[in-house]
Design a protein around this motif. Structure first.
Motif, PDB file in Angstrom:
ATOM      1  N   GLY A 217      27.707  15.910  17.665  1.00 35.56           N
ATOM      2  CA  GLY A 217      27.384  14.642  18.333  1.00 35.56           C
ATOM      3  C   GLY A 217      26.245  14.721  19.332  1.00 35.56           C
ATOM      4  O   GLY A 217      26.129  13.866  20.206  1.00 35.56           O
ATOM      5  N   LYS A 218      25.379  15.709  19.211  1.00 34.00           N
ATOM      6  CA  LYS A 218      24.283  15.874  20.180  1.00 34.00           C
ATOM      7  C   LYS A 218      23.312  14.685  20.093  1.00 34.00           C
ATOM      8  O   LYS A 218      22.987  14.072  21.107  1.00 34.00           O
ATOM      9  CB  LYS A 218      23.539  17.192  19.918  1.00 34.00           C
ATOM     10  CG  LYS A 218      24.457  18.401  20.019  1.00 34.00           C
ATOM     11  CD  LYS A 218      23.737  19.690  19.748  1.00 34.00           C
ATOM     12  CE  LYS A 218      23.244  19.847  18.325  1.00 34.00           C
ATOM     13  NZ  LYS A 218      24.291  19.888  17.302  1.00 34.00           N
ATOM     14  N   SER A 220      23.882  11.768  18.888  1.00 27.41           N
ATOM     15  CA  SER A 220      24.580  10.546  19.300  1.00 27.41           C
ATOM     16  C   SER A 220      24.637  10.459  20.822  1.00 27.41           C
ATOM     17  O   SER A 220      24.511   9.371  21.394  1.00 27.41           O
ATOM     18  CB  SER A 220      26.005  10.525  18.735  1.00 27.41           C
ATOM     19  OG  SER A 220      25.965  10.794  17.362  1.00 27.41           O
TER      20      SER A 220
HETATM   21  N1  ATP Z   1      30.438   6.095  10.312  1.00 22.70           N
HETATM   22  C1  ATP Z   1      30.851   7.339  10.514  1.00 22.70           C
HETATM   23  N2  ATP Z   1      32.085   7.725  10.172  1.00 22.70           N
HETATM   24  C2  ATP Z   1      32.520   8.983  10.382  1.00 22.70           C
HETATM   25  N3  ATP Z   1      31.779   9.941  10.935  1.00 22.70           N
HETATM   26  C3  ATP Z   1      30.556   9.612  11.305  1.00 22.70           C
HETATM   27  C4  ATP Z   1      30.018   8.301  11.125  1.00 22.70           C
HETATM   28  N4  ATP Z   1      28.754   8.301  11.590  1.00 22.70           N
HETATM   29  C5  ATP Z   1      28.510   9.551  12.052  1.00 22.70           C
HETATM   30  N5  ATP Z   1      29.589  10.319  11.859  1.00 22.70           N
HETATM   31  C6  ATP Z   1      29.732  11.740  12.233  1.00 22.70           C
HETATM   32  O1  ATP Z   1      29.392  11.820  13.605  1.00 22.70           O
HETATM   33  C7  ATP Z   1      28.724  13.039  13.852  1.00 22.70           C
HETATM   34  C8  ATP Z   1      27.429  12.645  14.557  1.00 22.70           C
HETATM   35  O2  ATP Z   1      26.423  13.511  14.350  1.00 22.70           O
HETATM   36  P1  ATP Z   1      25.174  13.771  15.287  1.00 22.70           P
HETATM   37  O3  ATP Z   1      23.975  13.505  14.450  1.00 22.70           O
HETATM   38  O4  ATP Z   1      25.267  13.098  16.606  1.00 22.70           O
HETATM   39  O5  ATP Z   1      25.422  15.329  15.469  1.00 22.70           O
HETATM   40  P2  ATP Z   1      24.483  16.468  15.955  1.00 22.70           P
HETATM   41  O6  ATP Z   1      25.294  17.303  16.889  1.00 22.70           O
HETATM   42  O7  ATP Z   1      23.200  15.902  16.466  1.00 22.70           O
HETATM   43  O8  ATP Z   1      24.261  17.260  14.603  1.00 22.70           O
HETATM   44  P3  ATP Z   1      23.037  18.187  14.075  1.00 22.70           P
HETATM   45  O9  ATP Z   1      23.017  19.429  14.896  1.00 22.70           O
HETATM   46  O10 ATP Z   1      23.394  18.496  12.652  1.00 22.70           O
HETATM   47  O11 ATP Z   1      21.790  17.345  14.179  1.00 22.70           O
HETATM   48  C9  ATP Z   1      28.570  13.751  12.516  1.00 22.70           C
HETATM   49  O12 ATP Z   1      29.595  14.719  12.387  1.00 22.70           O
HETATM   50  C10 ATP Z   1      28.770  12.644  11.501  1.00 22.70           C
HETATM   51  O13 ATP Z   1      29.330  13.132  10.302  1.00 22.70           O
END
Ligand code: ATP
Ligand code: ATP
Length: 720
Positions: A217-218, A220
């Motif tokens: 979730g970084k 996000s």
């Molecule tokens: N509509 C949804 N339903 C379920 N899970 C979701 C939904 N939208 C996003 N996700 C999940 O929420 C998380 C958000 O990912 P995010 O891009 O913020 O992660 P990150 O830490 O930046 O990942 P990375 O290092 O791969 O870039 C992911 O695990 C994704 O699968």
């Protein structure tokens, strides 16, 4: 069909139990119920082995069952219950409606379904059935597309709602915002909690590295901050999240960066307008009549006064220096003076992303949020960015999976793990040591705590009914209740990157370049007389500046391009897999990873595709989520799974560690080490190169030359 689905859901709920159904993600339960509701599903009565074959792994992975034995029991029970409800049909001549349609299309022998002959036992599908299947397929596709379009619209609305960020010249008395304190906040996406009740203070001027596994979730979190959706962020705090490339239009790159200083642009435009008016008035005065103070003179006075104000302000905001500053940032990011004068629409996405980064550095917002900035850069530019960020006077958060980069530019680490956000002082290596120590201590405390508990419990159990010791027992019970609970250390699940071993080993030569030269039509010759070979034991990393032609060499090797003179020999028996960013960007975002694989490899049993996705960490619910919801790292793994399914002998990797988290890069290194074939990669990831290859090739000025030193030595040569 709707009635069958409802009945199927009822049985699934009954057999799995309401608790499990509650706990497990709804899409998984829906998927299971839908598979079983299919009128042609073969349950494998009486013991439900058909269910086990089709859904066993999913049931285990998703936690619906606790073990393989439990899974077999559940499958058998499902079969029994479905039978009682009259939902298990006798095995039909046509086992599955979809199977005959998937046969043999583009498959290898080794992936052919084993039970082929059975499929032809009965009558083939009627044209009505086929039409029905097609209709259903189209309907599903339309639905998926609509959902994706909704997501795109939501994201666009979200971005449109973000406060615009421009150069701010009004902070004469120091920065408007210093420390940012965010208390007790949560971040939720698609109904899923990514961060729960976190409290973080961002101290002014400190440089934070945000780390955590892929998909934690970084991105996000950064988005939520940029939207000011977290309490505690002051309204006047300028937050800029560099997430999207700049729009491609007729603006030249340099002007695109300069336009971020809106005040300067407006002042310059006003100045030009007033100077023109002044000229017009002079002409009018020269050829006009009248004496004394005319309206023209009044206008002239007003214009001169305003121009004076404008010049003062332009001087105050150092407008003259802006162009040189913008140009030097662009140059640092590898834009030549000619490129700086090119229109943004002439650049590829990667370069437009660099312009977005240059803009952000030029704006210097109160809080800069960078999401994996090194992914789009060559080593020269990375080293330049390191130096630039080291001197950054304000606060920034950078998400990065590049250990050396983090060690150089950050003062603190924010670690996102298990929905919690923790801050650590120091660089990445310090964080790793501190966390390791912390986990060791926690494990020790947990073991001591458990030991003490079991001692007390044993005493209580032994003397519970002993009147003489009643008071002692009571005090132990109380002590036990008072004792603090120490959580066990929860280790992250191990990542896997399993490159399948090819079943055959073609003899040499595998790939050989003989006096091969190449140039794109109408362009200069990029390479002249290349002579080298690659075999199944090769472990090579190619390095060199952007645009020198590394990707072109990969294309010459894979056969996507042919040399303009000389030859590139490729053994006809060799299978090659190519991984590059286009494979990640080119994924069909409307479908889920499993469906995507089923489309790429029609006819291959679903279980096999699931298992293969699983070998790259795309398992359980992740394999069933539409790909537009996947994070960057998760999408990369899907692309890896896709390209390796046919058991390649040679793997060509173009910047493979972009988007992968540090543990995943480690797993990639391990995967490559045990892979029984040749590897040629283009990368500037020091850790990956050092861990997985034994030859370094430098691409420069039309040549490819082996480098005798280490990657560190090569880096030293480039240091500005
Ligand atoms: N509509 C949804 N339903 C379920 N899970 C979701 C939904 N939208 C996003 N996700 C999940 O929420 C998380 C958000 O990912 P995010 O891009 O913020 O992660 P990150 O830490 O930046 O990942 P990375 O290092 O791969 O870039 C992911 O695990 C994704 O699968
Ligand atoms: N299809 C094409 N047609 C014409 N010129 C091209 C084409 N593809 C690449 N080029 C040019 O060829 C040169 C080499 O490009 P290539 O992508 O191989 O470089 P690279 O070293 O891999 O760069 P990067 O690290 O940015 O991927 C560049 O100047 C590029 O603009």
């Amino acid at each position: 069909m709707a009635a069958a689905a409802a009945a199927s859901m009822g049985v699934v709920r009954e057999v799995l139990g309401p608790d499990i159904v509650e706990e497990v993600d709804q899409p998984i339960i829906d998927y299971i119920a839908n598979v079983l509701a299919d009128e042609d599903f073969d349950f494998g009565a009486p013991d439900g082995h058909g269910i086990f074959e089709a859904l066993g792994e999913l049931l285990i992975d998703s936690g619906c069952v606790s073990s393989q034995d439990h899974c077999l029991q559940v499958c058998s029970k499902l079969c029994e219950k479905f039978g009682k409800h009259g939902l298990v049909k006798p095995k039909q001549a046509v086992r599955s409606l979809v199977t005959p349609l998937r046969m043999n299309a583009g498959m290898d022998d080794d992936v052919a379904p084993k039970k082929q002959p059975e499929v032809f036992e009965g009558p083939l599908l009627s044209s009505r059935d086929k039409a029905k299947i097609e209709r259903k397929k189209r309907k599903d596709e339309r639905q998926r597309e609509a959902q994706y379009q909704m997501h795109v619209a939501e994201m666009e609305a979200l971005r449109a709602g973000m406060p615009p960020v421009f150069v701010n010249h009004n902070n004469d008395g120091g920065p408007a915002v210093r420390d940012i304190h965010m208390e007790n906040f949560s971040v939720t996406v698609g109904g899923r909690d990514l961060i729960q009740e976190a409290t973080i203070t961002l101290a002014f001027g400190r440089h934070y590295g945000l780390v955590g596994r892929n998909g934690t979730g970084k991105t996000s979190f950064l988005r939520a901050m940029a939207m000011h959706a977290i309490d505690g962020i002051p309204k006047n705090c300028q937050i800029l999240h560099v997430e999207q490339e700049v729009v491609g239009d007729d603006t030249i790159a340099l002007q695109c960066v300069l336009n971020a200083d809106v005040e300067r642009v407006q002042l310059l435009q006003e100045e030009a307008r007033l100077v023109q008016q002044q000229k017009d008035l002079e002409i009018e005065a020269e050829f006009g009549q009248g004496s004394g103070k005319s309206k023209g003179d009044l206008d002239k006075d007003f214009i001169s006064k305003r121009l004076e104000e404008i010049y003062k302000r332009l001087e105050f905001i150092d407008a003259d220096a802006a162009e040189a500053r913008a140009a030097s940032i662009l140059a640092g990011l590898s834009f030549t003076p000619e490129m700086q004068r090119k229109r943004t629409k002439e650049f590829s996405g990667g370069w437009r992303m660099r312009i977005a980064l240059a803009r952000a550095l030029f704006i210097e917002p109160d809080l800069l949020l960078l999401d994996e900035p090194t992914n789009h850069l060559d080593l020269h530019a990375v080293l330049w960015l390191e130096t630039y960020l080291l001197k950054w006077p304000k606060t920034f958060i950078v998400v990065s999976h590049a250990r050396e980069f983090l060690n150089t530019v950050v003062t603190d680490i924010l670690h996102l793990h298990g929905r919690k956000l923790h801050a650590y002082k120091g660089d990445y290596d310090t964080f790793e040591r501190t966390r390791e120590e912390h986990l060791k201590n926690q494990q020790k405390a947990f073991e001591t705590n458990e030991k003490a508990r079991s001692h007390m419990q044993a005493f209580i159990d032994k003397f519970r009914y002993n009147a003489k010791r009643a008071s002692l027992v009571q005090s132990r019970i109380k002590a036990l209740e008072r004792m603090e609970h120490v959580d066990a250390v929860v280790s992250d699940p191990d990542y896997k990157f399993e490159f399948p071993t090819p079943d055959d080993r073609p003899g040499p030569p595998i790939i050989s370049f003989s006096d091969a030269s190449f140039g794109y039509p109408g362009g200069p010759t990029l390479f002249k007389n290349l002579n080298f070979g690659i075999d199944l034991d090769s472990r090579i990393a190619m390095v060199g500046p952007n645009g020198i032609g590394k990707s072109t060499i990969l294309k010459l090797i894979s056969g996507d391009l042919q040399p303009t003179s000389g030859t590139v020999f490729r053994s006809p028996k060799v299978r090659m897999a190519v991984f590059n960013q286009h494979h990640v960007d080119g994924l069909d975002l409307t479908v889920n990873p499993l469906l995507y694989m089923m489309r790429c490899y029609p006819g291959v049993p679903e279980q096999k595709l699931r298992a293969h996705l699983g070998s790259f960490g795309v398992s359980g619910n992740l394999a069933l989520q539409p790909m537009y919801t996947l994070s960057g790292g998760q999408k990369s793994r899907v692309a890896f799974a896709k390209i390796t399914f046919k058991k390649p002998h040679i793997i060509l990797l173009d910047e493979p560690s972009n988007h992968l988290d540090l543990d995943a890069v480690e797993a990639l290194i391990q995967g490559l080490l045990v892979f029984q074939g040749g590897v040629l990669m283009v990368s500037h990831d020091e850790h990956l190169i050092t861990g997985s290859v034994d030859e370094l090739w430098v691409v420069s000025e039309g040549r490819v030359t082996p480098f005798s030193g280490t990657f560190k030595d090569y880096k030293k040569l480039l240091k500005p």
